[in-house]
Design a protein around this motif. Structure first.
Motif, PDB file in Angstrom:
ATOM      1  N   GLN A 189       2.288   3.209  -6.698  1.00 10.27           N
ATOM      2  CA  GLN A 189       1.494   1.337  -6.582  1.00 10.27           C
ATOM      3  C   GLN A 189       2.072   1.194  -8.274  1.00 10.27           C
ATOM      4  O   GLN A 189       2.878  -0.197  -8.228  1.00 10.27           O
ATOM      5  N   GLY A 190       1.748   1.822  -8.999  1.00  6.65           N
ATOM      6  CA  GLY A 190       2.017   1.151 -10.628  1.00  6.65           C
ATOM      7  C   GLY A 190       3.723   0.621 -10.204  1.00  6.65           C
ATOM      8  O   GLY A 190       4.419  -0.130 -11.690  1.00  6.65           O
ATOM      9  N   PRO A 224      -5.302   3.511  -1.840  1.00  2.04           N
ATOM     10  CA  PRO A 224      -4.538   4.307  -1.174  1.00  2.04           C
ATOM     11  C   PRO A 224      -5.395   4.587  -0.075  1.00  2.04           C
ATOM     12  O   PRO A 224      -6.814   4.198  -1.165  1.00  2.04           O
ATOM     13  N   GLY A 225      -5.215   4.766   1.183  1.00  6.03           N
ATOM     14  CA  GLY A 225      -6.287   5.151   2.249  1.00  6.03           C
ATOM     15  C   GLY A 225      -7.344   4.503   2.622  1.00  6.03           C
ATOM     16  O   GLY A 225      -8.050   3.798   3.734  1.00  6.03           O
ATOM     17  N   ALA A 226      -7.546   2.979   1.814  1.00  4.94           N
ATOM     18  CA  ALA A 226      -7.913   1.472   2.450  1.00  4.94           C
ATOM     19  C   ALA A 226      -7.576   0.981   3.446  1.00  4.94           C
ATOM     20  O   ALA A 226      -6.523   1.106   4.008  1.00  4.94           O
ATOM     21  N   ALA A 227      -8.052   0.213   5.109  1.00  8.48           N
ATOM     22  CA  ALA A 227      -8.056   0.539   6.216  1.00  8.48           C
ATOM     23  C   ALA A 227      -6.963  -1.259   6.154  1.00  8.48           C
ATOM     24  O   ALA A 227      -6.883  -1.846   5.149  1.00  8.48           O
ATOM     25  N   GLN A 265       2.989  -6.168   9.316  1.00  9.50           N
ATOM     26  CA  GLN A 265       2.666  -5.004   9.332  1.00  9.50           C
ATOM     27  C   GLN A 265       4.527  -4.256   9.209  1.00  9.50           C
ATOM     28  O   GLN A 265       5.097  -5.054  10.213  1.00  9.50           O
ATOM     29  N   ALA A 266       4.766  -3.827   8.086  1.00  7.90           N
ATOM     30  CA  ALA A 266       6.342  -3.372   8.023  1.00  7.90           C
ATOM     31  C   ALA A 266       6.885  -2.003   7.736  1.00  7.90           C
ATOM     32  O   ALA A 266       6.059  -2.218   6.130  1.00  7.90           O
ATOM     33  N   PRO A 267       7.433  -1.010   7.855  1.00 12.23           N
ATOM     34  CA  PRO A 267       7.305  -0.115   6.407  1.00 12.23           C
ATOM     35  C   PRO A 267       8.619  -0.032   5.715  1.00 12.23           C
ATOM     36  O   PRO A 267       9.341  -0.932   5.844  1.00 12.23           O
ATOM     37  N   LEU A 268       8.218  -0.068   4.565  1.00 12.46           N
ATOM     38  CA  LEU A 268       8.829   0.420   3.763  1.00 12.46           C
ATOM     39  C   LEU A 268       9.647   1.517   2.761  1.00 12.46           C
ATOM     40  O   LEU A 268      10.576   1.109   3.394  1.00 12.46           O
ATOM     41  N   SER A 269       9.120   2.692   3.473  1.00 11.75           N
ATOM     42  CA  SER A 269       9.536   3.385   3.116  1.00 11.75           C
ATOM     43  C   SER A 269       8.229   4.636   3.569  1.00 11.75           C
ATOM     44  O   SER A 269       7.241   4.291   4.921  1.00 11.75           O
ATOM     45  N   ASP A 270       8.403   5.852   4.077  1.00  9.48           N
ATOM     46  CA  ASP A 270       7.190   6.937   4.931  1.00  9.48           C
ATOM     47  C   ASP A 270       5.923   6.614   4.475  1.00  9.48           C
ATOM     48  O   ASP A 270       5.144   7.151   4.822  1.00  9.48           O
ATOM     49  N   THR A 271       6.111   5.736   2.795  1.00  8.95           N
ATOM     50  CA  THR A 271       5.364   5.856   2.066  1.00  8.95           C
ATOM     51  C   THR A 271       3.746   4.879   1.804  1.00  8.95           C
ATOM     52  O   THR A 271       3.366   5.016   0.924  1.00  8.95           O
ATOM     53  N   GLN A 307       1.239  -1.077   0.052  1.00  7.55           N
ATOM     54  CA  GLN A 307      -0.149  -0.321  -0.158  1.00  7.55           C
ATOM     55  C   GLN A 307       0.924   1.098   0.119  1.00  7.55           C
ATOM     56  O   GLN A 307       2.203   1.259   0.910  1.00  7.55           O
ATOM     57  N   SER A 308       0.804   2.376  -0.853  1.00  6.19           N
ATOM     58  CA  SER A 308       1.564   3.526  -1.167  1.00  6.19           C
ATOM     59  C   SER A 308       0.317   4.847  -0.822  1.00  6.19           C
ATOM     60  O   SER A 308      -0.734   4.691  -1.151  1.00  6.19           O
ATOM     61  N   SER A 309       1.030   5.443   0.343  1.00  6.78           N
ATOM     62  CA  SER A 309       0.088   7.127   0.071  1.00  6.78           C
ATOM     63  C   SER A 309       0.258   7.568  -1.462  1.00  6.78           C
ATOM     64  O   SER A 309      -0.915   8.766  -1.291  1.00  6.78           O
ATOM     65  N   GLU A 310       1.164   7.347  -1.963  1.00  2.60           N
ATOM     66  CA  GLU A 310       0.812   8.304  -3.485  1.00  2.60           C
ATOM     67  C   GLU A 310       0.758   7.057  -4.991  1.00  2.60           C
ATOM     68  O   GLU A 310       0.576   6.025  -4.880  1.00  2.60           O
TER      69      GLU A 310
END
Length: 1087
Positions: free
Chosen positions: A965-966, A989-992, A999-1005, A958-961
């Motif tokens: 995603q592409g 983006p924005g989905a729960a 969960q693991a963060p790959l970056s800030d987004t 999931q990406s906030s940008e």
């Protein structure tokens, strides 16, 4: 252990992954390559020993033999140790899991763990201090040796119709190729003019001619590896290449070893033989050792033009020396004069500066010297009183470390401004031994603050005193003869005594006369003859000298040395003169022909030219000078000189000066200097230290016992032999593992011309062998994937059918560009790094793993096989200059591209240019895929944290940008394959976030989610996480409490602290997540 595969090999086309059969050579059992055993039971492996039957003595017909060192026969004793798993069955069962089959993460981790353990054991085994090999555990596990046993005459092409053996074996790979290369003429410049891609440009080099005094060592191997890589690259590029082989007669060095050998074998001294008899012994030694050097060069894969081989005492070189002598004499640059020279009393010969070893002594040191009956003390300052004439109570005390030269004193000198002696200026002193009057002279060169400020002047036995004596018109007295005994000028009481025996007698006489004042420790530097071990004496001799200043100033213009950091300001200066001749074996006009100078006949001089004189002519004498030959016209000046930085003045400077003077041109305009090879403790390679390595011992492997036997067969004296043997037992307690030529060359080139010192360890070369095995397995997989009916597309028509195909081709194009840049700048470390990264990290670790499930699709897509072929073809050609044997063995098995006839050998195939592959290069795609690889690492870390082994969980990204995603959408399938996951999808983006997913963060987004519900039992895993956390916390506490060790970088310590803290944070987060899942399904579903 020993096994033999000495019957039929699998039929042509039978893949080792598809059940091709090969009969076993023990008890008639059969094995099926890659699929276990056929009829019969698994044979029992026998331990090797004297009773073992060597497989080389059996009738081998298959062409592939697998053997173990038997410990009793010479054909196997060369490679007893190596890394890798020791199988408990037929050696063909030791291959890795076939490519294309499913390999679990657990198996991979276990394999990596074994590799780490072996590497650690290797390092520990080399560094471990042990009194004998029996007291240490084995550092390496023996590995089966695969032999090429298809009958092939020398010069015939190797048979590559059989399937590749399951594991890389250097002896199999390196067999038969070199003699075929030579016979086909691939190394000759005449052949290269016929290449379709010939450039019309020339590239010429000469090998620094090794001395015929012995075999090549690892320092020579570094020179050969670098030069051959450059030569092979230029040849594949299409240049007309000439690389001239040769060897140096090494006058004084050869004389020294031949004298030792004569004494060891026949108890005969050189002076007991006539000149002709001794020269016959020298030529006999040359014939034996010269052949050994050539064999070593061939073993290293050196692509030399052997038809142009020369020796610095063959007729052509001798004619060049005579011509050079005449021309220099006519130009007034070569003259005869009586001057001080470095003299070896043991050899009774002058020696060059490079043959003088400056040995620092901290104080009193006893040394055993050749020809001296008792040990001699050095590092002592003797204070002697010189009475002032006419004043009974006045004296001048002089300090000396060489009391044996007192009979040769002709004056005492003080500084003119030294107030202690102002009142004695112009006075006379009495010699403490003879009573003769000596002048007290003043000279500003005297250092008043050293010792008593007064020095004795001995012009015949000290370079500094000779200059001082010349300034004051003092006549020298030679009191030490060529054999190291005292001359008649010393008087009957000393005449004929050994110089160091006379020292003691002189000390006693000084005490009796009451003129001895003191004896104290005194740090000093002692000049030692590196050839004989004797203390160098300075004697006045009539010798030929060459004036160098004018030639040096003119020659230094336009010469470029690389790397510049190696060449300091002082290296650019050349001495004002060099001695050109010496006595002993070397160039000398001994025939009836007299040397004619200015139309006047002169008789031959009994002295001979210093070996450096003839080697200085090598760049052009090897091409036929002084004759106007075609080779001289085409290939001179040389394109490049590559050598060690230690030879910059001794050899390079001489070549530059004489080349410019005699040919009117610099012999080369560019000099590439490589590092000095030292052992892993930083010591210079020395036979007396026992750390000199024959490259063949690293290539083929060798037992400690054989290393020790080589020392005993050498010319070391008993004391040196004991030291060297002890050093070998410490450094190589288990011998040296078989590494192979390609691994050795690749390791040496990875250091390249970096300047400074190269600390080489066997474990580093062994790591390169593991890299060779990776390449081997990659080609086995690729050949199996291609199949027998595969037809390659022309490279320019290949269009990738998937993003991951496009990514690997872009990596390949980038690698070609980096290799081209490295070769153009002669920075071979750039080439090795680029190739290692592509083959290991791009191709093997990523692309081959990603493409395996794609190849299982039905119908199979046509794109990946074409990409695999291009990776193999281009990748091997990029590798060929550095690993010629491995590249040839594998490239010959690739199907040819349609159209133009293929090159007969990879050594003359076109080297991939960056321009030809530029259409594949997509830097932005590579940057995007690096994000995918980061996601792969995150997924693997999650699997490790939750200890998922067989489960293949679903994954969401999931990406906030929205644009990001592409980036992942095109790589979802390889992402799941490389991350050992199931289906991979994208969360809008924005989905729960999904419930129950890690969960693991790959970056800030970007966030990565991994399914855990039903796959992990919290009650089982929570205690395991707690145990791991306790272990890591203990490590963290210990690291915090420990005082940093000396030399430990604080940054490294902080990095380790941060790493442990990060890992603890991950475990805490995982434990918290598992506790939230406690109410979930109690029984996790099994995959």
């Amino acid at each position: 252990m020993e096994v033999s595969h000495a019957a039929r090999a699998p039929p042509r086309g039978a893949s080792p992954l598809r059940g091709g059969r090969a009969p076993h050579g023990v008890d008639g059992h059969w094995t099926r390559w890659g699929r276990g055993w056929g009829r019969g039971q698994r044979p029992r492996m026998r331990p090797a020993g004297p009773a073992s039957l060597c497989s080389a003595d059996r009738g081998a017909r298959s062409g592939v033999g697998l053997a173990r060192s038997c410990g009793s026969c010479s054909c196997r004793r060369g490679a007893p140790w190596d890394s890798g798993r020791l199988a408990g069955s037929h050696p063909l069962s030791t291959q890795s899991e076939p490519h294309g089959s499913h390999i679990t993460r657990r198996n991979r981790e276990a394999k990596q763990k074994r590799l780490r353990e072996k590497q650690a054991a290797l390092e520990a085994g080399i560094a471990r201090k042990s009194k004998s090999p029996a007291e240490s555990s084995k550092a390496w596990t023996p590995k089966e040796i695969v032999l090429y046993e298809i009958p092939t005459e020398p010069g015939e092409k190797k048979d590559v119709s059989q399937p590749l053996p399951p594991a890389y074996s250097p002896r199999y790979v390196e067999a038969a190729w070199y003699s075929w290369w030579v016979r086909e003429g691939f190394f000759k410049p005449e052949y290269q003019t016929q290449l379709p891609h010939a450039t019309g440009e020339t590239f010429s080099m000469c090998i620094p001619p090794p001395n015929v005094t012995g075999s090549l060592h690892i320092g020579h191997a570094l020179t050969v590896a670098i030069q051959d890589a450059l030569v092979r690259w230029h040849r594949m590029r299409g240049d007309q290449v000439l690389w001239v082989p040769g060897s140096d007669h090494a006058g004084i060095a050869t004389q020294a070893v031949v004298e030792k050998q004569l004494w060891k074998d026949r108890r005969v001294r050189r002076h007991e033989l006539s000149r002709e008899e001794f020269l016959r012994e020298v030529w006999k030694w040359k014939d034996e050792k010269g052949g050994e050097i050539c064999e070593q060069l061939r073993a290293l894969g050196a692509s030399l033009d052997w038809d142009r081989e020369c020796f610095t005492m063959d007729p052509g070189s001798s004619a060049a020396v005579t011509e050079a002598f005449v021309r220099l004499h006519k130009a007034g640059l070569l003259y005869r004069n009586r001057q001080l020279v470095n003299w070896s009393c043991a050899l009774r010969s002058a020696i060059s500066d490079i043959e003088v070893e400056s040995r620092p002594l901290p104080g009193r040191t006893e040394l055993r010297l050749p020809g001296c009956p008792t040990p001699v003390s050095f590092g002592l300052l003797v204070s002697v009183a010189f009475p002032v004439d006419g004043e009974p109570d006045a004296e001048v005390v002089v300090g000396t470390t060489r009391p044996e030269t007192l009979p040769g004193d002709v004056a005492v000198a003080v500084h003119p401004d030294d107030s202690r002696y102002t009142h004695l200026h112009g006075r006379q002193l009495r010699h403490p031994l003879t009573g003769q009057l000596l002048p007290l002279i003043t000279d500003s060169a005297v250092q008043p603050h050293v010792g008593t400020g007064a020095v004795k002047v001995t012009p015949a036995h000290s370079p500094a005193d000779a200059e001082l004596g010349a300034r004051h018109g003092l006549s020298p007295l030679s009191v030490i003869a060529e054999d190291g005994t005292m001359t008649s000028l010393c008087g009957d009481w000393l005449q004929g005594l050994h110089r160091f025996v006379a020292r003691g007698k002189i000390m006693s006489a000084l005490r009796e006369r009451g003129l001895f004042r003191s004896l104290q420790d005194h740090p000093m530097v002692l000049p030692i003859c590196s050839r004989s071990g004797d203390v160098v004496e300075y004697l006045l001799k009539s010798q030929w000298f060459v004036r160098c200043r004018e030639m040096g100033d003119r020659a230094a213009q336009g010469l470029v040395c690389l790397p510049a950091a190696v060449v300091g300001p002082s290296d650019s200066s050349l001495p004002s003169r060099r001695r050109a001749c010496r006595e002993g074996a070397g160039h000398c006009q001994t025939t009836e022909e007299n040397l004619k100078l200015n139309d006047v006949s002169h008789l031959s001089d009994p002295d001979v030219l210093d070996t450096w004189f003839s080697s200085a002519l090598f760049p052009f004498s090897a091409l036929g000078w002084p004759q106007e030959t075609q080779d001289l016209a085409r290939f001179y000046p040389l394109s490049l000189l590559e050598t060690g930085s230690d030879l910059l003045l001794f050899w390079v400077g001489r070549m530059v000066m004489l080349g410019t003077q005699l040919t009117g041109q610099l012999p080369f305009s560019k000099v590439l200097l490589h590092s000095m090879v030292r052992d892993r403790q930083g010591r210079k390679m020395s036979k007396s230290l026992g750390n000199v390595l024959d490259p063949r011992d690293i290539i083929s492997g060798v037992e400690l016992q054989v290393l020790q036997e080589k020392l005993e067969d050498g010319n070391l004296d008993p004391a040196e032999l004991a030291i060297a043997a002890a050093a070998q037992r410490k450094d190589f307690p288990h011998g040296i593992p078989e590494c192979g030529t390609d691994a050795l060359r690749f390791t040496l080139c990875s250091h390249g011309a970096l300047g400074g010192d190269l600390h080489l360890s066997v474990s580093e070369v062994l790591s390169s062998r593991h890299f060779c095995n990776k390449i081997w397995n990659a080609l086995r997989f690729i050949l199996n994937a291609l199949g027998e009916k595969f037809v390659p597309q022309p490279a320019e028509e290949l269009s990738p059918s998937s993003p991951v195909d496009a990514w690997i081709l872009s990596c390949l194009a980038r690698t070609a560009r980096e290799c081209e840049r490295g070769f153009l700048t002669q920075e071979l470390s750039l080439v090795t790094h680029a190739l290692h990264h592509f083959w290991l990290h791009n191709l093997c670790d990523v692309y081959l793993e990603a493409v395996k499930p794609v190849l299982l699709h039905s119908p199979r897509p046509p794109g990946p096989p074409q990409v695999l072929f291009s990776c193999a073809d281009v990748g091997l050609r990029l590798l060929a200059p550095l690993m010629p044997f491995l590249a040839e063995e594998l490239w010959q098995r690739l199907p040819p591209r349609p159209g133009a006839p293929p090159a007969p050998s990879i050594s003359v195939a076109p080297y991939p240019s960056a321009r030809s592959l530029e259409h594949w290069h997509q830097p932005q795609l590579e940057q995007h895929f690096s994000r995918v690889q980061e996601a792969v690492q995150a997924l693997r870390a999650l699997r490790a944290t939750y200890q998922l082994t067989k489960a293949r969980p679903r994954v969401l990204l999931q990406s906030s940008e929205p644009g990001e995603q592409g980036l992942f959408e095109a790589f979802l399938e390889p992402l799941g394959t490389l991350g050992y996951c199931g289906a991979v999808g994208l969360l809008p983006p924005g989905a729960a976030a999904p419930s129950g997913w890690a969960q693991a963060p790959l970056s800030d987004t970007i966030q990565v989610y991994m399914e855990l519900q039903g796959l992990v039992d919290p009650q089982t895993h929570l205690p395991l996480l707690a145990a791991r956390r306790h272990k890591l916390q203990k490590q963290l506490d210990g690291l915090r409490a420990r005082t940093p060790s000396e030399g430990e970088a604080e940054t490294q310590r902080q990095q380790r602290l941060s790493s442990l803290q990060l890992e603890l944070s991950k475990l805490d987060k995982a434990a918290s997540h598992l506790r939230q899942l406690m109410d979930a399904s109690p029984s996790p579903r099994e995959p």
